[in-house]
Design a protein around this motif. Structure first.
Motif, PDB file in Angstrom:
ATOM      1  N   GLY A 111     -21.755  48.290   9.911  1.00  0.00           N
ATOM      2  CA  GLY A 111     -23.183  48.257   9.584  1.00  0.00           C
ATOM      3  C   GLY A 111     -23.764  49.648   9.462  1.00  0.00           C
ATOM      4  N   ALA A 112     -23.421  50.522  10.427  1.00  0.00           N
ATOM      5  CA  ALA A 112     -23.937  51.896  10.386  1.00  0.00           C
ATOM      6  C   ALA A 112     -23.437  52.612   9.141  1.00  0.00           C
TER       7      ALA A 112
ATOM      8  N   ILE B 280     -22.565  51.282   6.219  1.00  0.00           N
ATOM      9  CA  ILE B 280     -23.227  50.787   5.003  1.00  0.00           C
ATOM     10  C   ILE B 280     -24.644  51.347   4.920  1.00  0.00           C
ATOM     11  N   ALA B 281     -25.335  51.430   6.080  1.00  0.00           N
ATOM     12  CA  ALA B 281     -26.670  52.029   6.081  1.00  0.00           C
ATOM     13  C   ALA B 281     -26.598  53.486   5.623  1.00  0.00           C
ATOM     14  N   LEU B 282     -25.566  54.205   6.074  1.00  0.00           N
ATOM     15  CA  LEU B 282     -25.427  55.599   5.649  1.00  0.00           C
ATOM     16  C   LEU B 282     -25.150  55.687   4.152  1.00  0.00           C
ATOM     17  N   ALA B 283     -24.398  54.706   3.608  1.00  0.00           N
ATOM     18  CA  ALA B 283     -24.150  54.714   2.165  1.00  0.00           C
ATOM     19  C   ALA B 283     -25.470  54.589   1.398  1.00  0.00           C
ATOM     20  N   VAL B 284     -26.392  53.763   1.928  1.00  0.00           N
ATOM     21  CA  VAL B 284     -27.710  53.647   1.286  1.00  0.00           C
ATOM     22  C   VAL B 284     -28.455  54.976   1.367  1.00  0.00           C
TER      23      VAL B 284
ATOM     24  N   MET C  32     -17.758  55.881  -2.308  1.00  0.00           N
ATOM     25  CA  MET C  32     -16.553  56.221  -1.554  1.00  0.00           C
ATOM     26  C   MET C  32     -16.718  55.836  -0.088  1.00  0.00           C
ATOM     27  N   GLN C  33     -17.925  56.029   0.439  1.00  0.00           N
ATOM     28  CA  GLN C  33     -18.196  55.658   1.833  1.00  0.00           C
ATOM     29  C   GLN C  33     -17.898  54.177   2.045  1.00  0.00           C
ATOM     30  N   ILE C  34     -18.357  53.334   1.104  1.00  0.00           N
ATOM     31  CA  ILE C  34     -18.151  51.893   1.279  1.00  0.00           C
ATOM     32  C   ILE C  34     -16.687  51.529   1.064  1.00  0.00           C
ATOM     33  N   ILE C  35     -16.053  52.085   0.015  1.00  0.00           N
ATOM     34  CA  ILE C  35     -14.670  51.694  -0.287  1.00  0.00           C
ATOM     35  C   ILE C  35     -13.724  52.214   0.786  1.00  0.00           C
ATOM     36  N   VAL C  36     -13.814  53.507   1.096  1.00  0.00           N
ATOM     37  CA  VAL C  36     -12.820  54.115   1.989  1.00  0.00           C
ATOM     38  C   VAL C  36     -13.156  53.850   3.452  1.00  0.00           C
ATOM     39  N   TYR C  37     -14.409  54.139   3.846  1.00  0.00           N
ATOM     40  CA  TYR C  37     -14.739  53.995   5.268  1.00  0.00           C
ATOM     41  C   TYR C  37     -14.923  52.529   5.653  1.00  0.00           C
ATOM     42  N   ALA C  38     -15.958  51.908   5.112  1.00  0.00           N
ATOM     43  CA  ALA C  38     -16.255  50.527   5.511  1.00  0.00           C
ATOM     44  C   ALA C  38     -15.169  49.571   5.066  1.00  0.00           C
TER      45      ALA C  38
ATOM     46  N   LEU D 235      -8.116  48.961   8.850  1.00  0.00           N
ATOM     47  CA  LEU D 235      -7.053  49.508   9.698  1.00  0.00           C
ATOM     48  C   LEU D 235      -7.407  49.355  11.174  1.00  0.00           C
ATOM     49  N   PHE D 236      -8.656  49.677  11.518  1.00  0.00           N
ATOM     50  CA  PHE D 236      -9.098  49.539  12.910  1.00  0.00           C
ATOM     51  C   PHE D 236      -8.980  48.089  13.375  1.00  0.00           C
ATOM     52  N   LEU D 237      -9.512  47.166  12.561  1.00  0.00           N
ATOM     53  CA  LEU D 237      -9.482  45.759  12.957  1.00  0.00           C
ATOM     54  C   LEU D 237      -8.052  45.265  13.081  1.00  0.00           C
ATOM     55  N   PHE D 238      -7.183  45.743  12.183  1.00  0.00           N
ATOM     56  CA  PHE D 238      -5.787  45.341  12.237  1.00  0.00           C
ATOM     57  C   PHE D 238      -5.169  45.752  13.571  1.00  0.00           C
ATOM     58  N   VAL D 239      -5.431  46.986  14.010  1.00  0.00           N
ATOM     59  CA  VAL D 239      -4.855  47.455  15.275  1.00  0.00           C
ATOM     60  C   VAL D 239      -5.480  46.721  16.451  1.00  0.00           C
ATOM     61  N   ILE D 240      -6.792  46.416  16.368  1.00  0.00           N
ATOM     62  CA  ILE D 240      -7.424  45.653  17.445  1.00  0.00           C
ATOM     63  C   ILE D 240      -6.759  44.290  17.587  1.00  0.00           C
ATOM     64  N   MET D 241      -6.501  43.632  16.435  1.00  0.00           N
ATOM     65  CA  MET D 241      -5.825  42.339  16.477  1.00  0.00           C
ATOM     66  C   MET D 241      -4.413  42.486  17.042  1.00  0.00           C
ATOM     67  N   LEU D 242      -3.730  43.552  16.642  1.00  0.00           N
ATOM     68  CA  LEU D 242      -2.349  43.773  17.078  1.00  0.00           C
ATOM     69  C   LEU D 242      -2.276  43.927  18.594  1.00  0.00           C
TER      70      LEU D 242
END
Lengths: 102, 198
Positions: B39-40, B42-46, B59-65, B71-78
């Motif tokens: 959320g933060a 996407i707000a920064l992208a705006v 780029m902020q939305i594609i690469v970061y968000a 990648l983060f969520l994948f490791v959290i699930m792992l």
């Protein structure tokens, strides 16, 4: 196009960076600490874009691109380190990693 | 665009970015922290869009968000999602001290930002970005700077990415049975030598 004064953007970036610092200091989960580091990088990106607007050239916006690349590389390596720590200790809590040996 | 609309969008962006950041501090679940971070971002992208940085916003939305947070969520699930952080403080007063120092840091950063507005001397001024965005366009302008002034650093990032790929493959590989036995034997021998020395 009338726009918001740059002071507000600088204030937003400073506040977000401070929140990121507090998060790194307070949270215990290594992944969560890592996400706060990302928040700090994002705040710095906002600073770069704002200063690019103040100076009227695109150098700051190009630097955001470099920060993005470095952040991507850093995240992959950092998450690999966390995964390998988790395999050894079955925990991602930074307090459990208290010995500087295996 | 009318001035009032820009101000309103910026106010929403400001509240959303700062609110999501502060909510990250108090969310006990790592997945919730990740979603607030999205959320933060996407707000920064705006905010980037409002400042005329269209390429960086996308780029902020594609690469970061997109990529990095997946990648983060994948490791959290792992590693298991249902782990909660212990609420006890290992160090006394750590949280209150961190909050106090964080407020101090926030005040200092906002003050420095406020003062630095007057430090910009020369330069084309804030209207120049909008002129560039009209002609030749934001992406073309960035490409000219990136492949002109910053060509060598740009090439260096490719080396950085290769180093990161190799490093991740070394760190995250699973040791096979024979290698694990070999490592265990070496560890035992090292422990034996230590005992002899002691």
């Amino acid at each position: 196009m009338t726009s918001v004064p740059v002071e507000y953007y600088l204030a937003l970036a400073g506040l977000m960076f401070a929140v990121g610092t507090v998060g790194v200091l307070v949270r215990r989960n290594a992944i969560v600490i890592f996400m706060f580091i990302e928040l700090m990088l994002n705040a710095v990106n906002l600073l770069f874009v704002t200063f690019a607007r103040m100076h009227g050239n695109l150098d700051g916006q190009v630097l955001v691109f470099f920060v993005l690349v470095v952040a991507a590389a850093e995240v992959t390596v950092g998450l690999a380190i966390i995964v390998s720590i988790f395999r050894r200790r079955a925990s991602a809590d930074v307090d459990d990693v208290n010995l500087l040996k295996w | 665009m009318a001035g009032g609309v820009v101000q309103f969008v910026f106010a929403v962006t400001f509240v959303m970015a700062l609110g999501c950041s502060i909510a990250m501090l108090f969310a006990p679940n790592a997945v919730h922290v990740a979603l607030f971070l999205v959320g933060a971002q996407i707000a920064l992208a705006v905010a980037f869009l409002l400042e005329g940085a269209q390429f960086d916003a996308i780029m902020q939305i594609i690469v970061y968000a997109g990529a990095i947070m997946v990648l983060f969520l994948f490791v959290i699930m792992l590693l298991g999602v249902d782990r909660r952080e212990a609420l006890v403080e290992p160090l006394r007063f750590q949280r209150s001290l961190a909050a106090g120092l964080g407020l101090l840091l926030a005040a200092a950063l906002v003050y420095v930002g406020y003062r630095s507005v007057n430090l910009v001397v020369g330069g084309a001024g804030s209207g120049a970005i909008e002129a560039i965005n009209r002609s030749p366009g934001n992406t073309q302008g960035i490409a000219r700077v990136l492949f002109g002034t910053y060509e060598l650093p740009f090439e260096a990032t490719s080396v950085l990415l290769v180093v990161a790929i190799v490093g991740v493959m070394v760190l995250a590989r699973r040791i096979s049975g024979a290698q694990a036995r070999e490592a265990a034997r070496a560890e035992q021998e090292a422990a034996g030598r230590e005992e002899e020395a002691a």
